[in-house]
Design an enzyme around this catalytic site. Structure first.
Site, PDB file in Angstrom:
ATOM      1  N   ASP A  80     -17.033  64.623 -90.225  1.00 50.12           N
ATOM      2  CA  ASP A  80     -17.242  63.178 -90.248  1.00 50.12           C
ATOM      3  C   ASP A  80     -18.565  62.885 -90.953  1.00 50.12           C
ATOM      4  O   ASP A  80     -19.596  63.460 -90.603  1.00 50.12           O
ATOM      5  CB  ASP A  80     -17.265  62.641 -88.810  1.00 50.12           C
ATOM      6  CG  ASP A  80     -17.188  61.121 -88.777  1.00 50.12           C
ATOM      7  OD1 ASP A  80     -16.753  60.515 -89.775  1.00 50.12           O
ATOM      8  OD2 ASP A  80     -17.567  60.546 -87.736  1.00 50.12           O
ATOM      9  N   HIS A  97     -24.490  50.709 -91.917  1.00 52.12           N
ATOM     10  CA  HIS A  97     -24.302  51.319 -90.589  1.00 52.12           C
ATOM     11  C   HIS A  97     -25.490  52.223 -90.254  1.00 52.12           C
ATOM     12  O   HIS A  97     -26.044  52.155 -89.151  1.00 52.12           O
ATOM     13  CB  HIS A  97     -22.999  52.114 -90.550  1.00 52.12           C
ATOM     14  CG  HIS A  97     -22.813  52.889 -89.281  1.00 52.12           C
ATOM     15  ND1 HIS A  97     -22.552  52.281 -88.066  1.00 52.12           N
ATOM     16  CD2 HIS A  97     -22.882  54.223 -89.019  1.00 52.12           C
ATOM     17  CE1 HIS A  97     -22.444  53.215 -87.125  1.00 52.12           C
ATOM     18  NE2 HIS A  97     -22.650  54.390 -87.672  1.00 52.12           N
ATOM     19  N   GLU A 105     -15.607  53.411 -83.880  1.00 57.92           N
ATOM     20  CA  GLU A 105     -16.153  53.390 -85.233  1.00 57.92           C
ATOM     21  C   GLU A 105     -14.977  53.234 -86.188  1.00 57.92           C
ATOM     22  O   GLU A 105     -14.069  54.068 -86.207  1.00 57.92           O
ATOM     23  CB  GLU A 105     -16.958  54.665 -85.525  1.00 57.92           C
ATOM     24  CG  GLU A 105     -18.253  54.713 -84.724  1.00 57.92           C
ATOM     25  CD  GLU A 105     -19.198  55.820 -85.128  1.00 57.92           C
ATOM     26  OE1 GLU A 105     -18.755  56.812 -85.733  1.00 57.92           O
ATOM     27  OE2 GLU A 105     -20.407  55.683 -84.840  1.00 57.92           O
ATOM     28  N   GLU A 148     -13.322  53.614 -89.542  1.00 58.29           N
ATOM     29  CA  GLU A 148     -13.570  54.507 -90.674  1.00 58.29           C
ATOM     30  C   GLU A 148     -12.303  54.682 -91.496  1.00 58.29           C
ATOM     31  O   GLU A 148     -11.216  54.287 -91.093  1.00 58.29           O
ATOM     32  CB  GLU A 148     -14.039  55.891 -90.170  1.00 58.29           C
ATOM     33  CG  GLU A 148     -15.240  55.824 -89.231  1.00 58.29           C
ATOM     34  CD  GLU A 148     -15.925  57.167 -89.009  1.00 58.29           C
ATOM     35  OE1 GLU A 148     -15.689  58.098 -89.815  1.00 58.29           O
ATOM     36  OE2 GLU A 148     -16.685  57.277 -88.035  1.00 58.29           O
ATOM     37  N   ASP A 157     -13.170  56.552 -84.793  1.00 58.70           N
ATOM     38  CA  ASP A 157     -14.004  57.630 -84.238  1.00 58.70           C
ATOM     39  C   ASP A 157     -14.642  57.107 -82.945  1.00 58.70           C
ATOM     40  O   ASP A 157     -15.772  56.620 -82.935  1.00 58.70           O
ATOM     41  CB  ASP A 157     -15.061  58.023 -85.279  1.00 58.70           C
ATOM     42  CG  ASP A 157     -16.035  59.050 -84.749  1.00 58.70           C
ATOM     43  OD1 ASP A 157     -15.678  59.796 -83.824  1.00 58.70           O
ATOM     44  OD2 ASP A 157     -17.175  59.095 -85.259  1.00 58.70           O
ATOM     45  N   ARG A 164     -21.720  55.922 -76.558  1.00 59.51           N
ATOM     46  CA  ARG A 164     -23.099  55.741 -77.045  1.00 59.51           C
ATOM     47  C   ARG A 164     -24.144  56.247 -76.069  1.00 59.51           C
ATOM     48  O   ARG A 164     -25.235  56.679 -76.498  1.00 59.51           O
ATOM     49  CB  ARG A 164     -23.346  54.254 -77.338  1.00 59.51           C
ATOM     50  CG  ARG A 164     -22.441  53.676 -78.383  1.00 59.51           C
ATOM     51  CD  ARG A 164     -22.530  54.419 -79.687  1.00 59.51           C
ATOM     52  NE  ARG A 164     -21.679  53.792 -80.708  1.00 59.51           N
ATOM     53  CZ  ARG A 164     -21.399  54.369 -81.872  1.00 59.51           C
ATOM     54  NH1 ARG A 164     -21.874  55.565 -82.169  1.00 59.51           N
ATOM     55  NH2 ARG A 164     -20.616  53.746 -82.734  1.00 59.51           N
ATOM     56  N   GLN A 187     -24.135  59.997 -76.451  1.00 61.16           N
ATOM     57  CA  GLN A 187     -24.652  60.298 -77.790  1.00 61.16           C
ATOM     58  C   GLN A 187     -26.170  60.131 -77.864  1.00 61.16           C
ATOM     59  O   GLN A 187     -26.883  60.981 -78.407  1.00 61.16           O
ATOM     60  CB  GLN A 187     -23.972  59.380 -78.805  1.00 61.16           C
ATOM     61  CG  GLN A 187     -24.406  59.603 -80.247  1.00 61.16           C
ATOM     62  CD  GLN A 187     -23.828  58.563 -81.204  1.00 61.16           C
ATOM     63  OE1 GLN A 187     -23.050  57.695 -80.798  1.00 61.16           O
ATOM     64  NE2 GLN A 187     -24.195  58.647 -82.462  1.00 61.16           N
ATOM     65  N   LYS A 220     -18.718  62.304 -79.125  1.00 62.38           N
ATOM     66  CA  LYS A 220     -17.707  62.040 -80.155  1.00 62.38           C
ATOM     67  C   LYS A 220     -16.457  62.897 -79.979  1.00 62.38           C
ATOM     68  O   LYS A 220     -15.381  62.515 -80.430  1.00 62.38           O
ATOM     69  CB  LYS A 220     -18.283  62.383 -81.538  1.00 62.38           C
ATOM     70  CG  LYS A 220     -19.547  61.633 -81.911  1.00 62.38           C
ATOM     71  CD  LYS A 220     -19.187  60.304 -82.495  1.00 62.38           C
ATOM     72  CE  LYS A 220     -20.405  59.683 -83.159  1.00 62.38           C
ATOM     73  NZ  LYS A 220     -20.042  58.428 -83.815  1.00 62.38           N
ATOM     74  N   THR A 276     -10.556  61.399 -81.524  1.00 55.37           N
ATOM     75  CA  THR A 276     -10.632  60.657 -82.786  1.00 55.37           C
ATOM     76  C   THR A 276      -9.199  60.274 -83.139  1.00 55.37           C
ATOM     77  O   THR A 276      -8.326  61.143 -83.217  1.00 55.37           O
ATOM     78  CB  THR A 276     -11.218  61.536 -83.913  1.00 55.37           C
ATOM     79  OG1 THR A 276     -12.485  62.044 -83.493  1.00 55.37           O
ATOM     80  CG2 THR A 276     -11.396  60.733 -85.195  1.00 55.37           C
ATOM     81  N   GLU A 322     -23.151  48.005 -83.075  1.00 55.70           N
ATOM     82  CA  GLU A 322     -23.804  47.095 -84.016  1.00 55.70           C
ATOM     83  C   GLU A 322     -23.457  45.639 -83.730  1.00 55.70           C
ATOM     84  O   GLU A 322     -24.322  44.761 -83.801  1.00 55.70           O
ATOM     85  CB  GLU A 322     -23.398  47.439 -85.446  1.00 55.70           C
ATOM     86  CG  GLU A 322     -23.891  48.793 -85.926  1.00 55.70           C
ATOM     87  CD  GLU A 322     -23.109  49.235 -87.142  1.00 55.70           C
ATOM     88  OE1 GLU A 322     -23.523  48.913 -88.255  1.00 55.70           O
ATOM     89  OE2 GLU A 322     -22.057  49.897 -86.971  1.00 55.70           O
TER      90      GLU A 322
HETATM   91 CA    CA Z   1     -18.245  58.440 -87.099  1.00 61.53          CA
END
Ligand code: CA
Length: 398
Positions: A116, A123, A187, A189, A219, A223, A226, A239, A243, A344
């Site tokens: 990834d 971002h 996420e 993507e 993904d 948080r 992480q 993560k 996915t 975000e």
């Molecule tokens: Ca990602």
């Protein structure tokens, strides 16, 4: 007039004859390679007689693995033959159209290595500001190489698979505690499915021969886990629990009219990252949270193309094999409504996101469903579709 009677199978619709993504559907005879036409699946095994012996062997397999390994010449021949078949006025003998609502699309290939990336400048800057407010948001390497990490291929799941809230450590004022994540995020993507011969040191100009097609990706990211674990080696358990990928792989060939240059990094690139053809892609994403459209990220602003990512990934001598998979990194734009993660959108949980009906959210609640869709410009004003990636959060298990 095509024999396929489906209003969604039209040039101005995302899944018309200009797109023709591949998947694998469950049938009475087991998993079957299929092509998506509008809102139907066209299983290929029942019409195998319509293809050359070489192609018939690929389309009668139980997954896309043999097709991925076959390489660009076979991919182009198969696509050309499929275009003829779906545009024909007469149905091929034995053809069966299965409504998508009446079948289950499976993970269509065996996932090899998974990488990834982190290639959206907006971002990366947003996350830098949220996670490291006292430092410059972009680290010095970022504009020189596509930053990435190795993910967990065994937990890549197909769209529609529920995602269980992960457990892990998170930091509190009283020290680390263990439990279900309380800051579960997405996420948005775009992912790239690799194929063709095993290769190393793939140049940017050869990259398209090693990328079979393109999918939407979510993904999922915890948080809180992480933020505590990622220093200094990067993402791990925050993560690796899941996915999600779209069930239908849109062939790279479908994106011929969507190619754009990547943004200028503001300094010369090292030679192996220079593109002689543009492989940025003008893909438009939409993120729906329990049905509310909360973000519209644009992929064209990504700072590295898939060709640069693949060149970087193999420049040290590491191989790329059929079934390897890599994702772009969260797609975020400069504006708030273009942010591709709830981290975000909520600015680290400080601002809530309002859903239809007035509900205020920051991170994911159990039972929430996220759907990510995407389209790109096709030839002659048509639209190319990427199949949705959908997932619903289940409560943490025992
Ligand atoms: Ca990602």
């Amino acid at each position: 007039m095509s024999w396929i009677d489906d209003p969604a199978f039209a040039e101005d619709k995302p899944f018309g004859p200009q797109t023709l993504p591949y998947g694998v559907v469950e049938t009475a005879n087991g998993p079957t390679v299929a092509v998506r036409v509008g809102d139907h699946a066209l299983p290929l095994r029942p019409i195998a007689d319509e293809f050359t012996a070489e192609l018939a062997e690929l389309v009668t397999a139980r997954s896309l693995d043999p097709l991925l390994a076959a390489g660009r010449p076979a991919w182009s021949s198969l696509r050309a033959r499929l275009v003829e078949l779906v545009r024909s006025p007469a149905a091929p003998e034995g053809a069966v159209l299965v409504p998508l609502s009446e079948t289950r699309a499976l993970l269509p290939f065996t996932v090899g290595d998974y990488v990834d990336f982190y290639s959206s400048r907006h971002h990366a800057e947003n996350v830098g500001r949220i996670f490291r407010p006292d430092q410059a948001p972009l680290l010095p390497n970022w504009t020189h190489l596509p930053v990435g990490y190795h993910g967990r291929s065994g937990t890549i799941v197909v769209s529609g698979t529920d995602v269980e809230r992960p457990y892990g450590q998170r930091k509190t004022d009283d020290g680390p505690v263990f439990g279900p994540s309380v800051r579960l995020d997405i996420e948005a993507e775009i992912g790239f499915v690799c194929g063709g011969p095993v290769a190393r040191r793939v140049s940017t100009s050869a990259a398209a021969d090693h990328v079979f097609g393109v999918v939407t990706v979510n993904d999922w990211s915890a948080r809180d886990i992480q933020a505590w674990e990622y220093v200094p080696l990067g993402p791990h358990l925050g993560k690796s629990f899941a996915t999600s990928v779209g069930a239908w792989i849109t062939p790279l060939e479908a994106f011929a009219a969507a190619r754009v240059p990547v943004p200028d990094p503001g300094h010369p690139r090292l030679d192996y990252l220079v593109e002689d053809v543009h492989w940025g892609l003008d893909i438009h994403l939409e993120v729906f949270w329990n049905g509310t459209l909360v973000s519209k990220p644009d992929f064209a602003g990504m700072s590295y193309s898939f060709a640069q990512q693949l060149a970087h990934m193999t420049v040290n001598g590491a191989t790329v094999r059929p079934g390897d998979f890599f994702a772009s990194g969260t797609v975020s734009g400069p504006d708030k409504h273009q942010r591709g993660s709830f981290l975000e959108l909520s600015w680290g949980g400080k601002e809530s996101v309002e859903l239809d009906g007035g509900e205020q959210r920051t991170f994911l609640a159990d039972g929430d469903t996220v759907v990510i869709t995407a389209t790109a410009p096709g030839p002659d004003g048509s639209v190319i579709g990427l199949a949705e990636v959908a997932g619903t959060i289940r409560a943490a298990g025992d």
